[in-house]
Design a protein around this motif. Structure first.
Motif, PDB file in Angstrom:
ATOM      1  N   UNK A 296      39.767  42.350  16.094  1.00 49.12           N
ATOM      2  CA  UNK A 296      39.226  41.231  15.428  1.00 49.12           C
ATOM      3  C   UNK A 296      40.528  40.485  16.850  1.00 49.12           C
ATOM      4  N   UNK A 297      40.946  39.148  16.108  1.00 50.82           N
ATOM      5  CA  UNK A 297      41.629  38.408  16.588  1.00 50.82           C
ATOM      6  C   UNK A 297      43.071  39.240  17.350  1.00 50.82           C
ATOM      7  N   UNK A 298      43.714  40.046  16.813  1.00 48.36           N
ATOM      8  CA  UNK A 298      45.471  41.155  16.172  1.00 48.36           C
ATOM      9  C   UNK A 298      44.423  42.481  17.512  1.00 48.36           C
ATOM     10  N   UNK A 299      43.868  42.651  17.481  1.00 49.77           N
ATOM     11  CA  UNK A 299      43.075  43.897  17.896  1.00 49.77           C
ATOM     12  C   UNK A 299      41.734  43.898  18.627  1.00 49.77           C
ATOM     13  N   UNK A 300      41.399  43.561  19.942  1.00 49.95           N
ATOM     14  CA  UNK A 300      40.720  43.661  20.820  1.00 49.95           C
ATOM     15  C   UNK A 300      40.355  45.167  21.245  1.00 49.95           C
ATOM     16  N   UNK A 301      38.471  45.071  21.578  1.00 48.59           N
ATOM     17  CA  UNK A 301      37.727  45.493  22.100  1.00 48.59           C
ATOM     18  C   UNK A 301      36.489  45.095  22.673  1.00 48.59           C
ATOM     19  N   UNK A 302      36.703  45.456  23.882  1.00 47.79           N
ATOM     20  CA  UNK A 302      35.760  44.808  24.779  1.00 47.79           C
ATOM     21  C   UNK A 302      34.392  45.649  24.631  1.00 47.79           C
ATOM     22  N   UNK A 303      32.882  45.516  24.420  1.00 52.22           N
ATOM     23  CA  UNK A 303      31.811  46.432  24.693  1.00 52.22           C
ATOM     24  C   UNK A 303      31.564  46.984  26.543  1.00 52.22           C
ATOM     25  N   UNK A 304      31.410  45.913  27.147  1.00 50.77           N
ATOM     26  CA  UNK A 304      32.018  46.019  28.552  1.00 50.77           C
ATOM     27  C   UNK A 304      32.887  46.639  28.871  1.00 50.77           C
ATOM     28  N   UNK A 305      33.533  47.232  28.199  1.00 51.69           N
ATOM     29  CA  UNK A 305      35.609  48.247  29.057  1.00 51.69           C
ATOM     30  C   UNK A 305      35.280  48.217  29.691  1.00 51.69           C
ATOM     31  N   UNK A 306      34.012  48.932  30.405  1.00 52.59           N
ATOM     32  CA  UNK A 306      34.101  49.540  31.904  1.00 52.59           C
ATOM     33  C   UNK A 306      34.404  48.665  32.576  1.00 52.59           C
ATOM     34  N   UNK A 307      34.244  47.163  33.087  1.00 52.98           N
ATOM     35  CA  UNK A 307      34.655  46.659  33.622  1.00 52.98           C
ATOM     36  C   UNK A 307      36.018  46.460  34.235  1.00 52.98           C
ATOM     37  N   UNK A 308      36.747  46.879  32.744  1.00 51.97           N
ATOM     38  CA  UNK A 308      37.908  46.542  33.314  1.00 51.97           C
ATOM     39  C   UNK A 308      39.101  47.401  33.812  1.00 51.97           C
ATOM     40  N   UNK A 309      38.937  47.338  34.806  1.00 51.05           N
ATOM     41  CA  UNK A 309      39.622  48.741  35.689  1.00 51.05           C
ATOM     42  C   UNK A 309      40.682  49.413  34.980  1.00 51.05           C
ATOM     43  N   UNK A 310      41.850  48.107  34.478  1.00 51.53           N
ATOM     44  CA  UNK A 310      43.022  48.992  33.700  1.00 51.53           C
ATOM     45  C   UNK A 310      42.982  49.130  32.452  1.00 51.53           C
ATOM     46  N   UNK A 311      41.988  49.612  32.050  1.00 47.73           N
ATOM     47  CA  UNK A 311      41.034  49.729  31.082  1.00 47.73           C
ATOM     48  C   UNK A 311      41.094  50.688  30.816  1.00 47.73           C
ATOM     49  N   UNK A 312      39.921  51.041  32.090  1.00 51.51           N
ATOM     50  CA  UNK A 312      39.493  52.294  32.548  1.00 51.51           C
ATOM     51  C   UNK A 312      40.108  53.455  32.364  1.00 51.51           C
ATOM     52  N   UNK A 313      41.282  53.054  33.681  1.00 54.94           N
ATOM     53  CA  UNK A 313      42.499  54.377  34.128  1.00 54.94           C
ATOM     54  C   UNK A 313      43.232  54.568  32.688  1.00 54.94           C
ATOM     55  N   UNK A 314      43.737  53.685  31.509  1.00 55.28           N
ATOM     56  CA  UNK A 314      44.440  53.546  30.155  1.00 55.28           C
ATOM     57  C   UNK A 314      43.294  54.947  29.712  1.00 55.28           C
ATOM     58  N   UNK A 315      41.909  54.736  29.365  1.00 49.28           N
ATOM     59  CA  UNK A 315      41.087  55.428  28.819  1.00 49.28           C
ATOM     60  C   UNK A 315      40.752  56.836  29.490  1.00 49.28           C
ATOM     61  N   UNK A 316      40.549  56.860  30.931  1.00 48.36           N
ATOM     62  CA  UNK A 316      40.741  57.713  31.071  1.00 48.36           C
ATOM     63  C   UNK A 316      42.196  58.789  31.254  1.00 48.36           C
ATOM     64  N   UNK A 317      43.084  58.342  31.317  1.00 49.31           N
ATOM     65  CA  UNK A 317      44.062  59.345  31.081  1.00 49.31           C
ATOM     66  C   UNK A 317      44.143  59.448  29.383  1.00 49.31           C
ATOM     67  N   UNK A 318      43.551  58.135  28.205  1.00 50.75           N
ATOM     68  CA  UNK A 318      43.938  58.828  27.248  1.00 50.75           C
ATOM     69  C   UNK A 318      42.960  60.191  26.714  1.00 50.75           C
ATOM     70  N   UNK A 319      41.605  60.282  27.498  1.00 50.22           N
ATOM     71  CA  UNK A 319      40.600  61.097  28.292  1.00 50.22           C
ATOM     72  C   UNK A 319      41.204  62.414  28.302  1.00 50.22           C
ATOM     73  N   UNK A 320      41.731  62.051  29.505  1.00 53.97           N
ATOM     74  CA  UNK A 320      42.550  63.537  29.909  1.00 53.97           C
ATOM     75  C   UNK A 320      43.291  64.110  28.846  1.00 53.97           C
ATOM     76  N   UNK A 321      44.023  63.880  27.904  1.00 56.38           N
ATOM     77  CA  UNK A 321      45.317  63.777  27.825  1.00 56.38           C
ATOM     78  C   UNK A 321      44.558  63.942  25.883  1.00 56.38           C
ATOM     79  N   UNK A 322      43.245  63.835  25.722  1.00 55.02           N
ATOM     80  CA  UNK A 322      42.282  64.816  24.226  1.00 55.02           C
ATOM     81  C   UNK A 322      41.728  65.971  24.571  1.00 55.02           C
ATOM     82  N   UNK A 323      41.698  66.333  25.804  1.00 56.05           N
ATOM     83  CA  UNK A 323      40.895  67.205  26.472  1.00 56.05           C
ATOM     84  C   UNK A 323      41.957  68.880  26.328  1.00 56.05           C
TER      85      UNK A 323
END
Length: 195
Positions: free
Chosen positions: A104-131
């Motif tokens: 939504x306008x207040x909670x965005x998501x990009x289907x091409x998230x992998x092209x946002x390198x800062x998002x990739x770093x945050x998601x990778x850190x989130x994945x490491x914590x999840x593991x």
């Protein structure tokens, strides 16, 4: 636990001893589960390392023998591409369908998230914590709650918020905003400059 009495003959506190025995049994059971899990994990191949426990597949050791997780910003070449593939599998197969609501306008998501390198770093850190936090042998059964509270919520608030990397993206449009900072003086840049 013997307690002295007026007559000088010790009495036993049976209730306290029974509680101590039950505590020891619970600790022993938890240790058995952890040892069994560690033995199973050491013998079984994983998605990240399909060949099992081959020494070449473990993260590099530092000088003091400590192994660090393969954080994505530290990887290059084929290691980087392999880690990106695994991250994409987790984001698209677990995170998006299981955790994310409709953008939504207040909670965005990009289907091409992998092209946002800062998002990739945050998601990778989130994945490491999840593991780590979804393994009951390591964290018990409260690990997922801790992951959700301490990692998922703050990460998603930053990524999907109005100032996050997806701020310029809408359902029908993708835009990567490149905000490159100036060079910050550091020990690394001083070494590169030959200082």
């Amino acid at each position: 636990m013997a307690e002295p009495t007026n007559s000088g003959v010790p009495t036993l506190n049976v209730v306290s001893m029974a509680e101590d025995v039950e505590d020891l049994k619970a600790e022993l059971a938890a240790l058995r589960i952890e040892v069994d899990s560690l033995a199973h994990d050491a013998a079984a191949p994983t998605a990240a390392h399909p060949g099992g426990t081959d020494e070449d597949q473990l993260p590099p050791e530092t000088e003091d023998g400590w192994r660090y997780p393969p954080f994505i910003f530290l990887l290059e070449g084929e290691e980087l591409h392999a880690e990106l593939r695994l991250l994409a599998e987790w984001v698209e197969g677990v995170l998006v369908p299981g955790c994310l609501g409709e953008p939504s306008a207040d909670s965005r998501w990009c289907h091409l998230w992998i092209e946002h390198w800062d998002a990739v770093g945050a998601l990778h850190a989130l994945w490491l914590a999840w593991q780590e936090l979804t393994n009951p042998a390591v964290c018990g059964y409260t690990g997922p709650s801790t992951w959700y509270r301490d990692h998922y919520r703050p990460c998603m608030a930053e990524l999907r918020g109005p100032a996050g990397p997806f701020a310029g993206c809408t359902k029908g449009e993708h835009r990567v905003e490149h905000r490159l900072p100036g060079r910050v003086p550091s020990a690394w840049s001083a070494a590169e400059d030959g200082l």
